[in-house]
Write a protein that holds these residues in place. Structure first.
Motif, mmCIF file in Angstrom:
data_model
loop_
_atom_site.group_PDB
_atom_site.id
_atom_site.type_symbol
_atom_site.label_atom_id
_atom_site.label_comp_id
_atom_site.label_asym_id
_atom_site.label_seq_id
_atom_site.Cartn_x
_atom_site.Cartn_y
_atom_site.Cartn_z
ATOM 1 N N ILE A 146 -2.973 2.516 8.216
ATOM 2 C CA ILE A 146 -3.785 1.443 7.640
ATOM 3 C C ILE A 146 -3.002 0.142 7.576
ATOM 4 O O ILE A 146 -3.509 -0.938 7.900
ATOM 5 N N ALA A 147 -1.728 0.243 7.172
ATOM 6 C CA ALA A 147 -0.897 -0.957 7.111
ATOM 7 C C ALA A 147 -0.706 -1.568 8.492
ATOM 8 O O ALA A 147 -0.740 -2.790 8.664
ATOM 9 N N GLY A 148 -0.526 -0.717 9.513
ATOM 10 C CA GLY A 148 -0.372 -1.225 10.876
ATOM 11 C C GLY A 148 -1.619 -1.935 11.365
ATOM 12 O O GLY A 148 -1.539 -3.008 11.993
ATOM 13 N N VAL A 197 0.829 -1.205 0.000
ATOM 14 C CA VAL A 197 0.000 0.000 0.000
ATOM 15 C C VAL A 197 0.862 1.252 0.000
ATOM 16 O O VAL A 197 0.470 2.305 -0.506
ATOM 17 N N MET A 198 2.076 1.127 0.545
ATOM 18 C CA MET A 198 2.957 2.278 0.611
ATOM 19 C C MET A 198 3.409 2.740 -0.775
ATOM 20 O O MET A 198 3.942 3.831 -0.927
ATOM 21 N N ALA A 199 3.221 1.897 -1.779
ATOM 22 C CA ALA A 199 3.606 2.301 -3.129
ATOM 23 C C ALA A 199 2.749 3.442 -3.646
ATOM 24 O O ALA A 199 3.190 4.223 -4.507
ATOM 25 N N ALA A 200 1.527 3.571 -3.138
ATOM 26 C CA ALA A 200 0.621 4.620 -3.625
ATOM 27 C C ALA A 200 1.150 6.024 -3.348
ATOM 28 O O ALA A 200 1.240 6.851 -4.273
ATOM 29 N N PRO A 201 1.514 6.382 -2.088
ATOM 30 C CA PRO A 201 2.040 7.741 -1.888
ATOM 31 C C PRO A 201 3.355 7.989 -2.613
ATOM 32 O O PRO A 201 3.634 9.105 -3.047
ATOM 33 N N LEU A 246 2.619 14.022 2.817
ATOM 34 C CA LEU A 246 3.010 13.458 4.106
ATOM 35 C C LEU A 246 1.794 12.920 4.849
ATOM 36 O O LEU A 246 1.856 11.851 5.470
ATOM 37 N N SER A 247 0.680 13.638 4.780
ATOM 38 C CA SER A 247 -0.547 13.164 5.435
ATOM 39 C C SER A 247 -1.016 11.852 4.824
ATOM 40 O O SER A 247 -1.427 10.936 5.535
ATOM 41 N N PHE A 248 -0.938 11.772 3.496
ATOM 42 C CA PHE A 248 -1.330 10.537 2.824
ATOM 43 C C PHE A 248 -0.412 9.389 3.230
ATOM 44 O O PHE A 248 -0.852 8.260 3.455
ATOM 45 N N PHE A 249 0.891 9.679 3.353
ATOM 46 C CA PHE A 249 1.861 8.662 3.749
ATOM 47 C C PHE A 249 1.566 8.154 5.164
ATOM 48 O O PHE A 249 1.565 6.951 5.411
ATOM 49 N N ILE A 250 1.279 9.067 6.083
ATOM 50 C CA ILE A 250 0.982 8.666 7.463
ATOM 51 C C ILE A 250 -0.296 7.839 7.517
ATOM 52 O O ILE A 250 -0.389 6.835 8.244
ATOM 53 N N THR A 251 -1.290 8.232 6.710
ATOM 54 C CA THR A 251 -2.541 7.466 6.676
ATOM 55 C C THR A 251 -2.295 6.044 6.205
ATOM 56 O O THR A 251 -2.825 5.070 6.766
#
Length: 522
Positions: A70-72, A33-37, A61-66
């Protein structure tokens, strides 16, 4: 039961009460999922020439933290989720802070569906959903396992199938299983562009992109590509620019509709996977497998959107109970992609177990001319409402608007009249064998064949204008499909006769009670 690294089936583990877990490969799906940001950051950098402002960085950065959160959460779900299948039920335990324990008896299982999105397919995973047919939130009484290995999901599906067949007993024996009722014919691809969703998707995509860039304080009109197009074609006449824009939108919409058809219906197969069970498999990137119990079928619906109807095509849907809420029912009840109308009738007959489809063979009774007058009056009102503001402003400002108003009104009246006659010709109803059949609609004409023993009640509605015209709308209430299927704008005598013929005695007590009240009042 062990994880997917083991070659054993889930039901071949240490014992019948052994607990299974999701595949550890789900962690890779969550991390991907981290590939999206990252992709969004790269695309934004390219579009802006590497000049990112503070607002854009904060948004990314907000999108990355979100995505991290979600991954966690997904990884925690992997750790805490466990399930098992016993002889009489399916159990699911999950959650750390908010624990959930769900148990579904095998007798209440109505469907076992398998779905795999592209990320799942890359890592060999599948989502399995056990449905009970109940409506509402919190999985509506069923349960889902998101992140099983494809092998384990197939084994669990087979195990549940065997348990359900054992519960039903040998009554279904002898049914021809694994028989294909319909398979994908790429000639159906010609129907794919005949939908407004492709063009609508273009506007949605453009609006979403504009909004995202606007939130990042980036003016889309100032991007290099847009400015280059403006410089090249900014001097062309307005009418030419509008025509070119419209042509581009239509072409992109057609391509989008075709791609959507290929993705959604690639590998399509409608079959009897087991005794008394229909299964629909479809999907190119996102694979779907939906099962419907034949004993829960209450009829079939043939939908003919306007453009598709002009091309002689139609879609077939099942009218069945136990398919979930309105959104789930709309998706899971689809039996075919757009296909030739004659073929939809043959498939409906096979699914319903009839020699011929009632949606085709039923001789529909036309509705009274008062129904046509209602539609003509409606077309006249719509045309007048559109033309009136132009004429009103024209009387105050300039005669040009007056001419614009009456020309627009006449054009809309002519188009509305044509649609009114088409809508009237589409009206019809009949009692055909063990089915009550109703048809209505012009932009999306629907023909529904509903089993008479599936009708649990009748609703009668009459607007002020219907009462003046001597008409009513009769609704057949059922526990399947949309819940109510309407016979629109039928005369009072024909509507009551239809209700009595379809389900004798169901409406009679209310009619007799109304007559007694009328007699007593006199």
């Amino acid at each position: 039961m062990t994880q997917d690294a083991s070659p054993r089936r889930p039901d071949e583990d240490a014992g019948p009460d052994a607990w299974g877990r999701l595949s550890p490969r789900l962690i890779l799906v969550n991390l991907s999922v981290m590939a999206a940001p990252v992709a969004m950051f790269g695309a934004t950098s390219v579009l802006t020439g590497g000049d990112l402002n503070l607002q854009a960085l904060i948004t990314l950065l907000s999108f990355f933290i979100t995505c991290v959160v979600i991954a966690g959460i997904s990884i925690m779900r992997l750790i805490t989720t466990r399930y098992r299948i016993t002889e009489d039920r399916v159990e699911l335990h999950k959650g750390l802070l908010f624990r959930s324990q769900r148990s579904v008896p095998v007798d209440r299982i109505r469907s076992v569906d398998l779905t795999a999105n592209p990320l799942h397919r890359i890592f060999g995973l599948t989502s399995l959903k056990v449905g009970t047919g109940e409506q509402g939130g919190s999985e509506a009484g069923g349960l889902s396992l998101d992140g099983l290995s494809a092998r384990d999901a197939a084994a669990l599906s087979r195990q549940l199938t065997e348990l359900r067949q054992a519960r039903r007993g040998p009554s279904s024996a002898g049914t021809d299983t694994d028989a294909a009722i319909a398979e994908l014919d790429w000639a159906w691809l010609r129907y794919a562009p005949l939908t407004v969703w492709g063009v609508g998707g273009v506007f949605i995509a453009v609006a979403s992109t504009y909004r995202t860039l606007h939130e990042m304080k980036i003016d889309p009109l100032e991007l290099g590509i847009v400015k280059d197009l403006t410089d090249r074609f900014g001097s062309v006449p307005l009418w030419f620019g509008l025509l070119v824009t419209l042509a581009v939108i239509v072409v992109i919409g057609v391509i989008g509709s075709t791609v959507t058809f290929i993705e959604g219906w690639g590998g399509y197969r409608l079959e009897r996977a087991e005794a008394g069970m229909l299964r629909i498999r479809r999907g190119l990137l996102i694979t779907r497998s939906v099962s419907i119990e034949e004993q829960r079928l209450r009829g079939a619906e043939v939908a003919e959107p306007l453009l598709l109807r002009w091309a002689g095509g139609a879609r077939l849907k099942a009218v069945a109970s136990g398919l979930g809420d309105a959104d789930e029912n709309s998706s899971r009840s689809k039996l075919t992609p757009p296909v030739p109308l004659a073929l939809s009738g043959r498939i409906a007959a096979d699914v319903l177990g009839e020699a011929a489809s009632p949606t085709v063979e039923a001789v529909l009774v036309p509705h009274p001319r008062a129904a046509l007058r209602r539609r003509l009056n409606r077309a006249l009102v719509y045309a007048a409402l559109v033309a009136a503001p132009f004429i009103g402003l024209g009387l105050w400002l300039t005669p040009v608007l007056v001419h614009t108003g009456w020309i627009t009104g006449l054009a809309l009246l002519a188009i509305g009249t044509a649609f009114a006659f088409d809508a009237y010709r589409s009206l019809g109803h009949a009692v055909h064998g063990r089915y009550v059949v109703t048809r209505s609609g012009t932009f999306n004409r629907r023909t529904v064949a509903l089993q008479r023993d599936g009708v649990i009640g009748w609703s009668i509605t009459r607007s002020f204008f219907q009462r003046r015209a001597g008409l009513l709308t009769l609704g057949a209430a059922t526990a399947a499909g949309n819940g109510v299927y309407k016979v629109r704008d039928v005369s009072v005598s024909e509507g009551l006769a239809l209700a009595e013929e379809a389900v004798p005695g169901l409406l009679a007590p209310f009619i007799e009670q109304r007559r007694r009240h009328a007699t007593d009042s006199r």
